[in-house]
Design a protein around this motif. Structure first.
Motif, mmCIF file in Angstrom:
data_model
loop_
_atom_site.group_PDB
_atom_site.id
_atom_site.type_symbol
_atom_site.label_atom_id
_atom_site.label_comp_id
_atom_site.label_asym_id
_atom_site.label_seq_id
_atom_site.Cartn_x
_atom_site.Cartn_y
_atom_site.Cartn_z
ATOM 1 N N SER A 1 0.846 -1.193 0.000
ATOM 2 C CA SER A 1 0.000 0.000 0.000
ATOM 3 C C SER A 1 0.881 1.243 0.000
ATOM 4 N N ARG A 2 0.396 2.287 -0.647
ATOM 5 C CA ARG A 2 1.073 3.578 -0.674
ATOM 6 C C ARG A 2 0.044 4.667 -0.376
ATOM 7 N N ALA A 3 0.479 5.781 0.181
ATOM 8 C CA ALA A 3 -0.467 6.855 0.518
ATOM 9 C C ALA A 3 0.181 8.217 0.366
ATOM 10 N N VAL A 4 -0.670 9.183 0.023
ATOM 11 C CA VAL A 4 -0.279 10.588 0.023
ATOM 12 C C VAL A 4 -1.397 11.363 0.709
ATOM 13 N N ARG A 5 -1.030 12.355 1.483
ATOM 14 C CA ARG A 5 -2.005 13.120 2.252
ATOM 15 C C ARG A 5 -1.625 14.591 2.228
ATOM 16 N N ASP A 6 -2.605 15.456 2.000
ATOM 17 C CA ASP A 6 -2.383 16.883 2.202
ATOM 18 C C ASP A 6 -3.068 17.286 3.499
ATOM 19 N N GLY A 7 -3.346 18.557 3.677
ATOM 20 C CA GLY A 7 -3.950 18.990 4.924
ATOM 21 C C GLY A 7 -5.370 18.527 5.122
ATOM 22 N N ARG A 8 -6.022 18.043 4.049
ATOM 23 C CA ARG A 8 -7.420 17.636 4.168
ATOM 24 C C ARG A 8 -7.726 16.256 3.592
ATOM 25 N N TYR A 9 -7.128 15.902 2.476
ATOM 26 C CA TYR A 9 -7.492 14.672 1.773
ATOM 27 C C TYR A 9 -6.352 13.663 1.782
ATOM 28 N N LYS A 10 -6.732 12.389 1.735
ATOM 29 C CA LYS A 10 -5.756 11.316 1.650
ATOM 30 C C LYS A 10 -6.140 10.336 0.544
ATOM 31 N N LEU A 11 -5.151 9.944 -0.248
ATOM 32 C CA LEU A 11 -5.315 8.900 -1.251
ATOM 33 C C LEU A 11 -4.471 7.705 -0.839
ATOM 34 N N ILE A 12 -5.100 6.522 -0.765
ATOM 35 C CA ILE A 12 -4.393 5.273 -0.484
ATOM 36 C C ILE A 12 -4.506 4.383 -1.711
ATOM 37 N N ARG A 13 -3.382 3.819 -2.137
ATOM 38 C CA ARG A 13 -3.391 2.832 -3.215
ATOM 39 C C ARG A 13 -3.032 1.475 -2.646
ATOM 40 N N ASN A 14 -3.876 0.497 -2.914
ATOM 41 C CA ASN A 14 -3.589 -0.890 -2.590
ATOM 42 C C ASN A 14 -3.183 -1.555 -3.899
ATOM 43 N N LEU A 15 -1.901 -1.892 -4.030
ATOM 44 C CA LEU A 15 -1.339 -2.258 -5.329
ATOM 45 C C LEU A 15 -1.649 -3.688 -5.748
ATOM 46 N N ALA A 16 -2.168 -4.484 -4.847
ATOM 47 C CA ALA A 16 -2.569 -5.854 -5.195
ATOM 48 C C ALA A 16 -3.912 -6.165 -4.532
ATOM 49 N N PRO A 17 -4.964 -5.424 -4.889
ATOM 50 C CA PRO A 17 -6.246 -5.573 -4.190
ATOM 51 C C PRO A 17 -6.898 -6.939 -4.372
ATOM 52 N N GLU A 18 -6.441 -7.675 -5.375
ATOM 53 C CA GLU A 18 -6.984 -9.015 -5.593
ATOM 54 C C GLU A 18 -6.468 -10.014 -4.559
ATOM 55 N N ASN A 19 -5.380 -9.647 -3.869
ATOM 56 C CA ASN A 19 -4.824 -10.514 -2.842
ATOM 57 C C ASN A 19 -5.545 -10.318 -1.509
ATOM 58 N N LEU B 1 -10.974 -5.552 6.586
ATOM 59 C CA LEU B 1 -9.595 -5.753 7.024
ATOM 60 C C LEU B 1 -8.815 -6.610 6.030
ATOM 61 N N GLU B 2 -9.512 -7.495 5.314
ATOM 62 C CA GLU B 2 -8.827 -8.436 4.440
ATOM 63 C C GLU B 2 -8.802 -8.016 2.978
ATOM 64 N N ARG B 3 -9.805 -7.293 2.528
ATOM 65 C CA ARG B 3 -9.848 -6.904 1.113
ATOM 66 C C ARG B 3 -10.365 -5.480 0.989
ATOM 67 N N ARG B 4 -9.575 -4.672 0.250
ATOM 68 C CA ARG B 4 -9.958 -3.280 0.022
ATOM 69 C C ARG B 4 -9.771 -2.956 -1.455
ATOM 70 N N PRO B 5 -10.390 -1.902 -1.951
ATOM 71 C CA PRO B 5 -10.290 -1.572 -3.374
ATOM 72 C C PRO B 5 -8.910 -1.025 -3.739
ATOM 73 N N ALA B 6 -8.696 -0.884 -5.031
ATOM 74 C CA ALA B 6 -7.395 -0.414 -5.514
ATOM 75 C C ALA B 6 -7.087 0.990 -5.023
ATOM 76 N N GLU B 7 -8.088 1.837 -4.905
ATOM 77 C CA GLU B 7 -7.852 3.197 -4.425
ATOM 78 C C GLU B 7 -8.891 3.581 -3.382
ATOM 79 N N GLU B 8 -8.420 4.302 -2.378
ATOM 80 C CA GLU B 8 -9.286 4.849 -1.342
ATOM 81 C C GLU B 8 -8.992 6.340 -1.220
ATOM 82 N N LEU B 9 -10.046 7.137 -1.151
ATOM 83 C CA LEU B 9 -9.898 8.585 -1.009
ATOM 84 C C LEU B 9 -10.763 9.050 0.156
ATOM 85 N N TYR B 10 -10.170 9.832 1.055
ATOM 86 C CA TYR B 10 -10.904 10.268 2.243
ATOM 87 C C TYR B 10 -10.770 11.773 2.448
#
Length: 468
Positions: A348-366, A399-408
């Motif tokens: 997983s990788r993430a970037v966050r600014d002062g308000r929003y966060k993007l998370i990438r799950n690079l193998a969401p099929e696993n 906890l076990e499976r999440r989508p390829a991208e998450e934005l909050y």
């Protein structure tokens, strides 16, 4: 002519003698907890946790409310803290890891500039040549060895790390009698049942044990008469090991850090800053405080562009009130390969600014499955309760499976419960954050899944096993 020369010389000598002496270089100290959720302290808003020493430290210094770790496991975040480099660039990205052998650390740089450098407590860093500290020794609950170290030479400035083992599980230390499970308020990111409450009480007791240790180190500095010119930085590390407690995740419960900086000679007491800062910024900040130009430092570890400077930057001006911002973005990564009990690669990788966060799950099929979460006794009780609770069952499945991208949106959704990825009204934000994440990964030499699969080669114990 001769009289004029003598008078001129005398004037210069008198002027020099009246010039103010250079300020003594500060002593420098890092106090780091072990698996502590940033919200679980008195000064961050949890009135049920007894942390009088840390609360006092917060009143005497600046709360850094925008501090983040670049990894939610102990070893990568500590390597980043001491080297000023993000984990993948230095090679220290799985847990129980090591930096490339040419890499230098804050211990290296300060020692070269005349500081006495030492560490007491948890290490979790490798190889030793990259971290040339003196082992302060002594038990974490006994500050005598620390006191002896900081008073050994009054003329030499010192840099010391106190790395507590608390409140890392198993939670079997501290004043357990202070916390009655039935009376606790269970945080909303945890499932409320008797077993969770019992673990929460034990965890809180270890936080109080940590607080006692902190108080002892601060008292030693005060007794030595060194409080005024000692920069102390407290860090909570990553989140706790409860399911959804934060460790092993890139949610804010995993990467946001409770932090205090106290330096009475320079930092305003009772101040706060929301500036975005990261562990990688600590090394250049401490060097700047010591009078060393961090821009001239060779870290010994080039990035993808061949540059050998820090990934971090000094936030000394934030501490002294001369600036109210540092970074526009903070970054983080998590590697499951090499974690005890992992099943499949789940980078997983993430970037966050002062308000929003993007998370990438690079193998969401696993399947995301590691022993610390899915093998825990408390999760078994959650699964038991989920038989009659569809919402809880859904959370456990997440906890076990999440989508390829998450934005909050952290402003409206601080617990990151509502994924906005793919929604048209947030497309511009998702794209902007995605470009920043791409650029960071490229600069780090991060190849995503391919980097994840190589993780075991970055663990000394794995290399020793291969050599037989």
């Amino acid at each position: 002519m001769r009289l004029t020369y003598c008078l001129t010389f005398l004037f210069i000598a008198l002027t020099a003698s009246l010039a103010p002496a250079a300020e003594p270089r500060p002593n420098l100290m890092i106090i780091i907890a072990d698996d502590l959720n940033w919200r679980d302290l008195g000064f961050t808003g949890n009135a049920e946790v007894h942390t009088p020493n840390l609360d006092r430290l917060a009143r005497e210094g600046m709360q850094l409310e925008g501090m983040f770790t670049p990894a939610p496991t102990c070893s990568p975040c500590r390597h980043a803290l001491y080297t000023g480099l993000f984990p993948i660039r230095s090679g220290a990205y799985p847990n129980h890891t090591m930096v490339d052998r040419t890499t230098k650390s804050l211990f290296t740089h300060l020692k070269a500039n005349g500081y006495r450098v030492g560490l007491q407590g948890k290490t979790h860093i490798s190889p030793p040549a990259s971290f040339p500290y003196e082992n302060i020794g002594g038990n974490a609950d006994d500050s005598a060895a620390f006191a002896k170290c900081i008073t050994r030479d009054a003329e030499q400035p010192w840099f010391a790390v106190f790395a507590s083992h608390d409140p890392h599980s198993p939670w079997n230390r501290g004043p357990r009698e202070r916390y009655e499970p039935a009376k606790l308020t269970v945080p909303p990111w945890l499932h409320d049942n008797a077993e969770t409450r019992a673990d929460l009480a034990a965890y809180y007791a270890e936080i109080t044990q940590l607080d006692t240790q902190v108080g002892e180190r601060l008292a030693a500095i005060e007794k030595a008469g060194q409080t005024e010119n000692t920069l102390v930085l407290f860090l909570s590390e990553q989140g706790s090991s409860f399911p959804y407690g934060g460790k092993w995740s890139l949610y804010d419960t995993g990467i946001r850090v409770a932090s205090i900086a106290r330096w009475p000679a320079k930092i305003a007491a009772g101040s706060k800053s929301g500036a975005l800062v990261q562990y990688v910024d600590v090394a250049p900040t401490f060097l700047a405080a010591a009078g060393v130009d961090p821009a001239k430092i060779d870290t010994g570890c080039p990035d993808a562009d061949g540059k050998s400077g820090f990934d971090g930057q000094s936030f000394l001006e934030v501490l002294t009130g001369k600036a109210d911002s540092l970074r526009e973005y903070v970054f983080a990564q998590h590697t499951t390969v090499g974690v005890n009990g992992y099943k499949e690669p789940y980078p997983s990788r993430a970037v966050r600014d002062g308000r929003y966060k993007l998370i990438r799950n690079l193998a969401p099929e696993n399947r995301f499955w590691i022993g610390g979460i899915h093998g825990s006794a408390v999760l078994r009780t959650w699964e038991r309760d989920a038989a009659d609770d569809p919402k809880l069952a859904e959370r456990i499945a997440w906890l076990e499976r999440r989508p390829a991208e998450e934005l909050y949106d952290l402003e409206t959704d601080p617990l990151e419960q509502h994924n906005l990825a793919g929604r048209s009204e947030f497309a511009e934000i998702q794209t902007r954050l995605g470009k920043e994440l791409d650029a960071w990964m490229r600069q780090q030499g991060d190849e995503g899944l391919a980097t994840e699969i190589r993780a075991k080669t970055r663990q000394p114990r794995a290399r020793r096993a291969e050599r037989g």
